[in-house]
Design an enzyme around this catalytic site. Structure first.
Site, PDB file in Angstrom:
ATOM      1  N   VAL A  15      96.998 155.941 -77.033  1.00  0.00           N
ATOM      2  CA  VAL A  15      97.650 155.554 -77.983  1.00  0.00           C
ATOM      3  C   VAL A  15      98.111 156.801 -78.810  1.00  0.00           C
ATOM      4  CG1 VAL A  15      98.578 155.414 -80.545  1.00  0.00           C
ATOM      5  CG2 VAL A  15      96.546 154.014 -79.735  1.00  0.00           C
ATOM      6  N   VAL A 131      97.715 147.268 -88.603  1.00  0.00           N
ATOM      7  CA  VAL A 131      97.386 145.478 -88.455  1.00  0.00           C
ATOM      8  C   VAL A 131      98.328 145.319 -87.289  1.00  0.00           C
ATOM      9  CG1 VAL A 131      97.875 143.534 -89.555  1.00  0.00           C
ATOM     10  CG2 VAL A 131      96.604 145.090 -90.844  1.00  0.00           C
ATOM     11  N   GLY A 133      98.912 145.766 -83.996  1.00  0.00           N
ATOM     12  CA  GLY A 133     100.285 146.431 -83.166  1.00  0.00           C
ATOM     13  C   GLY A 133     101.573 146.675 -83.314  1.00  0.00           C
ATOM     14  N   ILE A 135     103.817 144.691 -84.341  1.00  0.00           N
ATOM     15  CA  ILE A 135     104.319 143.900 -84.654  1.00  0.00           C
ATOM     16  C   ILE A 135     105.031 144.654 -86.194  1.00  0.00           C
ATOM     17  CG2 ILE A 135     104.536 141.862 -85.994  1.00  0.00           C
ATOM     18  CD1 ILE A 135     103.079 140.701 -83.788  1.00  0.00           C
ATOM     19  N   GLY A 186      90.586 145.051 -69.100  1.00  0.00           N
ATOM     20  CA  GLY A 186      90.964 146.016 -69.970  1.00  0.00           C
ATOM     21  C   GLY A 186      91.392 145.541 -71.443  1.00  0.00           C
ATOM     22  N   GLU A 189      86.336 145.607 -74.345  1.00  0.00           N
ATOM     23  CA  GLU A 189      85.665 146.900 -74.696  1.00  0.00           C
ATOM     24  C   GLU A 189      84.672 146.327 -73.772  1.00  0.00           C
ATOM     25  OE1 GLU A 189      86.828 149.497 -75.722  1.00  0.00           O
ATOM     26  OE2 GLU A 189      88.375 149.175 -76.628  1.00  0.00           O
ATOM     27  N   ASP A 200      87.331 143.187 -86.121  1.00  0.00           N
ATOM     28  CA  ASP A 200      88.479 143.571 -85.561  1.00  0.00           C
ATOM     29  C   ASP A 200      89.030 142.481 -86.831  1.00  0.00           C
ATOM     30  OD1 ASP A 200      90.512 145.418 -84.595  1.00  0.00           O
ATOM     31  OD2 ASP A 200      91.225 143.599 -84.027  1.00  0.00           O
ATOM     32  N   LYS A 204      91.789 144.056 -90.450  1.00  0.00           N
ATOM     33  CA  LYS A 204      93.153 143.752 -90.531  1.00  0.00           C
ATOM     34  C   LYS A 204      93.348 142.542 -91.589  1.00  0.00           C
ATOM     35  CE  LYS A 204      93.651 144.522 -85.796  1.00  0.00           C
ATOM     36  NZ  LYS A 204      93.657 144.233 -84.735  1.00  0.00           N
ATOM     37  N   GLY A 301      97.648 147.998 -77.677  1.00  0.00           N
ATOM     38  CA  GLY A 301      98.455 148.863 -76.261  1.00  0.00           C
ATOM     39  C   GLY A 301      98.763 149.857 -76.702  1.00  0.00           C
TER      40      GLY A 301
END
Length: 427
Positions: A15, A131, A133, A135, A186, A189, A200, A204, A301
């Site tokens: 990122v 939260v 990505g 969006i 990918g 993990e 995760d 969020k 991503g």
């Protein structure tokens, strides 16, 4: 134009690299949008000798975080983890810099401390990328719907688990095989625990609930179940009943409090969330005045997440150049946070039973004794000719009542095993 707004980037992973690229490539456009040049003050990394992507200027790299933070107007934290991210953000706030972060784990664990520090220092703190990505969901909930009452949020907010469940649904693959493929591609993990066990998504969910209900909801308040126990048979049974299985983050407001949970759920095929495939994310919001809203897109991503980060950078930089402040934390409400036992859901139970007269009546009576009403029953032959598989869908019932039902069912001689219990959401 006004003096340049200097941006420091903490972290140079996937990122961070894309944030640097966008800052460089879009410098002219960003200057017009902000009203001042937006320049890269530097990029903090632990080891400056490690080779980096060519889009990151070598002379911008530094291992001196304190000096970089002191030189910046906006500090962008994309390192992840709790420390040293928390300490560095607090230093940035103390130095008077606006902060942009994509760190959902940090916000779920230490959000109130960071929000209070930013408010006291009079600086912005933005976290759209924390939260879902790319969006845009934090800004709509925090600002666009600030005049409404959000009653419920259903979210697919983890791309890894959605990919796994989607592959199991569309290709009939087993859980373990799909996770291995996700790791190869990918999407997952090497240790997929944070994703597949719902950690995760729970972080969020805590952030979204805090924004939606104007009160502080911590990670400890979120009930969590992962997808590691979902089987091919569960997926097949879901399809037979007109559902797909999704890992949902759910935040809902009731008369007696708010409930926040993450767990796999059966979603009817007619619901918009059922059509979210691959590693995509989507958040479905129900509000009193606005009605039903859905936000859909890339949930992870480098480039998609960097897009959300850049949007926050523009907002913070514009305030630095032109004046103004972003929204402050809103936490005036104090609704009780309900435990999972107080939540009501519909359920689908799959069990193997001895196929004999009176078996179905005994099971129905067991549910009825606990106040749980049956909506539908499907009976299918099992491999053993004296056994059968029952699939029971219930009407809405408290989780505490269903827990007692399961104990009672396991005590019946006719019940060989309870294969799965899944909640039904979105109906």
């Amino acid at each position: 134009m006004k003096d340049p707004v200097k941006v420091a980037v903490l972290g140079c992973g996937t990122v961070g690299t894309q944030v640097v690229r966008l800052l460089t490539e879009q410098a002219d456009d960003l200057a017009w949008r902000v009203g001042a040049p937006v320049t890269l003050a530097g990029v903090y990394v632990r080891d400056t000798s490690v080779p980096r992507d060519a889009v990151v200027p070598v002379d911008a790299l530094t291992s001196d975080a304190d000096a970089l933070i002191a030189s910046a107007d906006v500090v962008v934290e994309v390192m992840g983890g709790l420390e040293p991210a928390r300490t560095m953000i607090l230093k940035a706030i103390e130095a008077g810099a606006g902060v942009v972060t994509a760190n959902k784990a940090l916000l779920a664990a230490h959000g109130p401390e960071l929000y209070e520090a930013a408010d006291a220092a009079g600086v912005d703190m933005y976290y759209e990328a924390a939260v879902a990505g790319a969006i845009p969901i934090v800004r709509p909930v925090r600002e666009s719907l600030a005049g409404d009452h959000i009653t419920r949020i259903l979210g697919i907010v983890n791309g890894t688990t959605n990919y796994v469940l989607d592959e199991m649904t569309t290709k009939g693959l087993a859980y373990g095989d799909v996770v291995a493929e996700a790791q190869r591609l990918g999407y997952a993990e090497a240790d997929p625990t944070a994703d597949v066990e719902g950690f995760d998504a729970a972080a969020k969910a805590a952030i979204l609930a805090s924004l939606a209900f104007h009160q502080r909801v911590s990670l400890d308040d979120v009930f969590r179940e992962g997808i590691s126990q979902v089987t091919k048979d569960d997926v097949a049974a879901a399809a037979e009943s007109g559902h797909v299985i999704k890992l949902l983050a759910i935040a809902e407001r009731a008369a007696d409090g708010v409930a926040v949970r993450v767990h796999p759920a059966l979603v009817p095929l007619a619901h918009p969330l059922a059509g979210v495939h691959g590693a995509f994310n989507a958040v479905f919001i129900e509000a009193e005045a606005a009605g039903e809203l859905m936000f859909y897109g890339q949930g992870a991503g480098g480039a998609p997440t960097a897009s959300a980060v850049l949007g926050d950078i523009v907002s913070v930089a514009r305030h630095r150049a032109q004046g103004g402040r972003g929204p402050l934390e809103s936490h005036y409400a104090d609704h009780p946070v309900l435990s999972i036992d107080a939540v009501s859901s519909r359920f689908q139970l799959r069990m193997h039973v001895v196929d004999r007269p009176g078996m179905l009546a005994s099971i129905a009576s067991t549910l009825g004794n606990r106040g749980v009403s049956i909506e539908t029953v499907r009976q299918k032959p099992a491999q053993h000719e004296t056994h059968a598989e029952l699939v029971i869908a219930t009407h809405r019932a408290p989780e505490s009542d269903m827990a007692r039902v399961l104990e009672d069912l396991r005590a019946l001689d006719a019940v060989l095993d309870i294969s799965s219990v899944l909640r039904i959401e979105g109906e």
